[in-house]
Design a protein around this motif. Structure first.
Motif, PDB file in Angstrom:
ATOM      1  N   GLU A   2      34.842 118.141  23.881  1.00  0.00           N
ATOM      2  CA  GLU A   2      35.185 119.505  24.287  1.00  0.00           C
ATOM      3  C   GLU A   2      34.674 119.832  25.692  1.00  0.00           C
ATOM      4  O   GLU A   2      33.649 119.331  26.123  1.00  0.00           O
ATOM      5  CB  GLU A   2      34.547 120.497  23.302  1.00  0.00           C
ATOM      6  CG  GLU A   2      35.024 120.315  21.895  1.00  0.00           C
ATOM      7  CD  GLU A   2      35.605 121.595  21.331  1.00  0.00           C
ATOM      8  OE1 GLU A   2      35.216 122.665  21.805  1.00  0.00           O
ATOM      9  OE2 GLU A   2      36.451 121.509  20.429  1.00  0.00           O
ATOM     10  N   THR A  36      36.733 123.688  35.335  1.00  0.00           N
ATOM     11  CA  THR A  36      35.746 124.664  34.859  1.00  0.00           C
ATOM     12  C   THR A  36      34.485 124.734  35.740  1.00  0.00           C
ATOM     13  O   THR A  36      33.496 125.349  35.353  1.00  0.00           O
ATOM     14  CB  THR A  36      35.354 124.396  33.387  1.00  0.00           C
ATOM     15  OG1 THR A  36      34.973 123.014  33.238  1.00  0.00           O
ATOM     16  CG2 THR A  36      36.510 124.679  32.453  1.00  0.00           C
ATOM     17  N   TYR A  63      46.492 124.626  35.361  1.00  0.00           N
ATOM     18  CA  TYR A  63      46.248 124.197  33.981  1.00  0.00           C
ATOM     19  C   TYR A  63      45.733 125.366  33.142  1.00  0.00           C
ATOM     20  O   TYR A  63      44.928 126.173  33.608  1.00  0.00           O
ATOM     21  CB  TYR A  63      45.230 123.055  33.947  1.00  0.00           C
ATOM     22  CG  TYR A  63      45.781 121.727  34.405  1.00  0.00           C
ATOM     23  CD1 TYR A  63      46.721 121.045  33.630  1.00  0.00           C
ATOM     24  CD2 TYR A  63      45.374 121.145  35.599  1.00  0.00           C
ATOM     25  CE1 TYR A  63      47.221 119.811  34.043  1.00  0.00           C
ATOM     26  CE2 TYR A  63      45.870 119.917  36.021  1.00  0.00           C
ATOM     27  CZ  TYR A  63      46.792 119.259  35.235  1.00  0.00           C
ATOM     28  OH  TYR A  63      47.288 118.044  35.630  1.00  0.00           O
ATOM     29  N   THR A  64      46.171 125.397  31.901  1.00  0.00           N
ATOM     30  CA  THR A  64      45.765 126.469  30.971  1.00  0.00           C
ATOM     31  C   THR A  64      44.263 126.394  30.651  1.00  0.00           C
ATOM     32  O   THR A  64      43.659 125.323  30.725  1.00  0.00           O
ATOM     33  CB  THR A  64      46.562 126.384  29.663  1.00  0.00           C
ATOM     34  OG1 THR A  64      46.066 127.381  28.760  1.00  0.00           O
ATOM     35  CG2 THR A  64      46.427 125.031  28.988  1.00  0.00           C
ATOM     36  N   ASP A  65      43.702 127.521  30.286  1.00  0.00           N
ATOM     37  CA  ASP A  65      42.314 127.558  29.829  1.00  0.00           C
ATOM     38  C   ASP A  65      42.204 127.329  28.327  1.00  0.00           C
ATOM     39  O   ASP A  65      41.093 127.243  27.793  1.00  0.00           O
ATOM     40  CB  ASP A  65      41.672 128.906  30.182  1.00  0.00           C
ATOM     41  CG  ASP A  65      41.429 129.036  31.679  1.00  0.00           C
ATOM     42  OD1 ASP A  65      41.181 128.014  32.343  1.00  0.00           O
ATOM     43  OD2 ASP A  65      41.514 130.175  32.183  1.00  0.00           O
ATOM     44  N   ASP A  66      43.324 127.237  27.633  1.00  0.00           N
ATOM     45  CA  ASP A  66      43.287 127.010  26.188  1.00  0.00           C
ATOM     46  C   ASP A  66      43.064 125.512  25.931  1.00  0.00           C
ATOM     47  O   ASP A  66      43.923 124.680  26.239  1.00  0.00           O
ATOM     48  CB  ASP A  66      44.589 127.478  25.541  1.00  0.00           C
ATOM     49  CG  ASP A  66      44.544 127.261  24.043  1.00  0.00           C
ATOM     50  OD1 ASP A  66      43.869 128.046  23.359  1.00  0.00           O
ATOM     51  OD2 ASP A  66      45.134 126.259  23.569  1.00  0.00           O
ATOM     52  N   TYR A  67      41.905 125.180  25.370  1.00  0.00           N
ATOM     53  CA  TYR A  67      41.500 123.779  25.284  1.00  0.00           C
ATOM     54  C   TYR A  67      42.489 122.920  24.508  1.00  0.00           C
ATOM     55  O   TYR A  67      42.848 121.824  24.962  1.00  0.00           O
ATOM     56  CB  TYR A  67      40.098 123.668  24.668  1.00  0.00           C
ATOM     57  CG  TYR A  67      39.657 122.239  24.502  1.00  0.00           C
ATOM     58  CD1 TYR A  67      39.374 121.443  25.614  1.00  0.00           C
ATOM     59  CD2 TYR A  67      39.546 121.674  23.236  1.00  0.00           C
ATOM     60  CE1 TYR A  67      38.999 120.118  25.474  1.00  0.00           C
ATOM     61  CE2 TYR A  67      39.153 120.345  23.088  1.00  0.00           C
ATOM     62  CZ  TYR A  67      38.885 119.577  24.215  1.00  0.00           C
ATOM     63  OH  TYR A  67      38.511 118.268  24.070  1.00  0.00           O
ATOM     64  N   ASP A  68      42.918 123.375  23.356  1.00  0.00           N
ATOM     65  CA  ASP A  68      43.800 122.537  22.526  1.00  0.00           C
ATOM     66  C   ASP A  68      45.135 122.275  23.217  1.00  0.00           C
ATOM     67  O   ASP A  68      45.654 121.152  23.178  1.00  0.00           O
ATOM     68  CB  ASP A  68      44.013 123.179  21.157  1.00  0.00           C
ATOM     69  CG  ASP A  68      42.727 123.193  20.336  1.00  0.00           C
ATOM     70  OD1 ASP A  68      41.872 122.302  20.570  1.00  0.00           O
ATOM     71  OD2 ASP A  68      42.548 124.090  19.499  1.00  0.00           O
ATOM     72  N   THR A  69      45.675 123.324  23.844  1.00  0.00           N
ATOM     73  CA  THR A  69      46.931 123.164  24.580  1.00  0.00           C
ATOM     74  C   THR A  69      46.741 122.202  25.745  1.00  0.00           C
ATOM     75  O   THR A  69      47.562 121.309  25.991  1.00  0.00           O
ATOM     76  CB  THR A  69      47.411 124.538  25.111  1.00  0.00           C
ATOM     77  OG1 THR A  69      47.391 125.474  24.040  1.00  0.00           O
ATOM     78  CG2 THR A  69      48.797 124.455  25.721  1.00  0.00           C
ATOM     79  N   LEU A  70      45.629 122.385  26.451  1.00  0.00           N
ATOM     80  CA  LEU A  70      45.347 121.528  27.610  1.00  0.00           C
ATOM     81  C   LEU A  70      45.167 120.078  27.175  1.00  0.00           C
ATOM     82  O   LEU A  70      45.724 119.163  27.796  1.00  0.00           O
ATOM     83  CB  LEU A  70      44.092 122.041  28.330  1.00  0.00           C
ATOM     84  CG  LEU A  70      43.673 121.287  29.589  1.00  0.00           C
ATOM     85  CD1 LEU A  70      44.786 121.279  30.629  1.00  0.00           C
ATOM     86  CD2 LEU A  70      42.408 121.901  30.182  1.00  0.00           C
ATOM     87  N   GLN A  73      48.440 118.471  26.472  1.00  0.00           N
ATOM     88  CA  GLN A  73      49.170 118.254  27.729  1.00  0.00           C
ATOM     89  C   GLN A  73      48.590 117.061  28.491  1.00  0.00           C
ATOM     90  O   GLN A  73      49.327 116.209  29.004  1.00  0.00           O
ATOM     91  CB  GLN A  73      49.094 119.525  28.585  1.00  0.00           C
ATOM     92  CG  GLN A  73      49.786 119.378  29.935  1.00  0.00           C
ATOM     93  CD  GLN A  73      49.680 120.649  30.775  1.00  0.00           C
ATOM     94  OE1 GLN A  73      49.418 121.739  30.265  1.00  0.00           O
ATOM     95  NE2 GLN A  73      49.893 120.510  32.081  1.00  0.00           N
TER      96      GLN A  73
END
Ligand SMILES: Cc1cc2nc3c(=O)[nH]c(=O)nc-3n(C[C@H](O)[C@H](O)[C@H](O)COP(=O)(O)O)c2cc1C
Length: 187
Positions: A2, A36, A63-70, A73
């Motif tokens: 994570e 980050t 890039y998105t800040d949503d970890y699972d989506t990132l 991807q």
């Protein structure tokens, strides 16, 4: 593994000296990608020590800040060896002798913007120096990627700063810069 934005428990010692001119009068550029901020912190430590220019690589699509989506991807981008377009353009890269390349380890390798950078610019004959931040993974795969993408450069030993070790990062960066001969050791 994570993502984790880490601030040292105690503020790092301030760099009290002016940056030193690099050994051998070489011109130095630090480029880095950071999502980050961890890699940006380490880039700052190098910049504090070595007289250099510094550029943050930004992608056209943020890039998105949503970890699972990132994560999903990035798994795909790594599998596809995808080169995300960069919004950052670097002028006059030919003027530099030494290029530090910084990135987070994403899915066991260098974050994809590094692939774009290294395939977009001709770094033949230059010295390339990787540095990265990560969780617990090894950096070896990322170093192999860097070496394979700039086969006509001299790639020096990199440094990896793992989560949980930022309290000693500045000192380790300083020792490493001396060891690889960028900064002259003062006796
Ligand atoms: C999508 C994603 C994938 C990651 N994959 C790894 C990994 O495979 N191994 C690892 O050690 N750390 C992994 N991390 C953790 C990052 O390398 C670590 O948080 C790094 O310091 C982030 O750097 P930054 O703050 O400069 O973006 C991952 C983080 C993200 C967001």
């Amino acid at each position: 593994d994570e993502p984790h934005k880490e601030l040292p428990d105690t503020p790092p010692a301030e760099n009290t000296e002016d940056p030193t001119a690099p050994a051998g009068d070489r011109k130095v550029l630090i480029i880095y990608f950071s999502h980050t901020g961890n890699t940006r912190t380490i880039a700052g430590y190098i910049h504090d020590m070595v007289k250099s220019d510094m550029v943050e690589l930004e992608t056209e699509d943020t890039y998105t800040d949503d970890y699972d989506t990132l994560l999903a991807q990035i798994r795909q981008e790594v599998a596809d060896e995808y080169c995300p377009p960069l919004a950052t353009r670097i002028e006059n890269i030919s003027l530099y002798d030494v290029i530090f390349v910084g990135y987070p380890i994403w899915v066991e390798t260098a974050a994809p913007p590094v692939r774009t950078f290294l395939t977009s610019y001709d770094l033949s004959g230059k010295t390339v120096v990787p540095f990265c931040t990560s969780g617990t993974s090894s950096a070896e795969t990322s170093y192999r990627l860097v070496r394979s993408l700039c086969p006509h450069s001299t790639v020096l030993e990199g440094i990896q700063i793992r989560r949980g070790t930022y309290d000693t990062a500045r000192e380790r960066v300083t020792e490493w810069l001396r060891r690889i001969g960028i900064v002259e050791s003062k006796e």
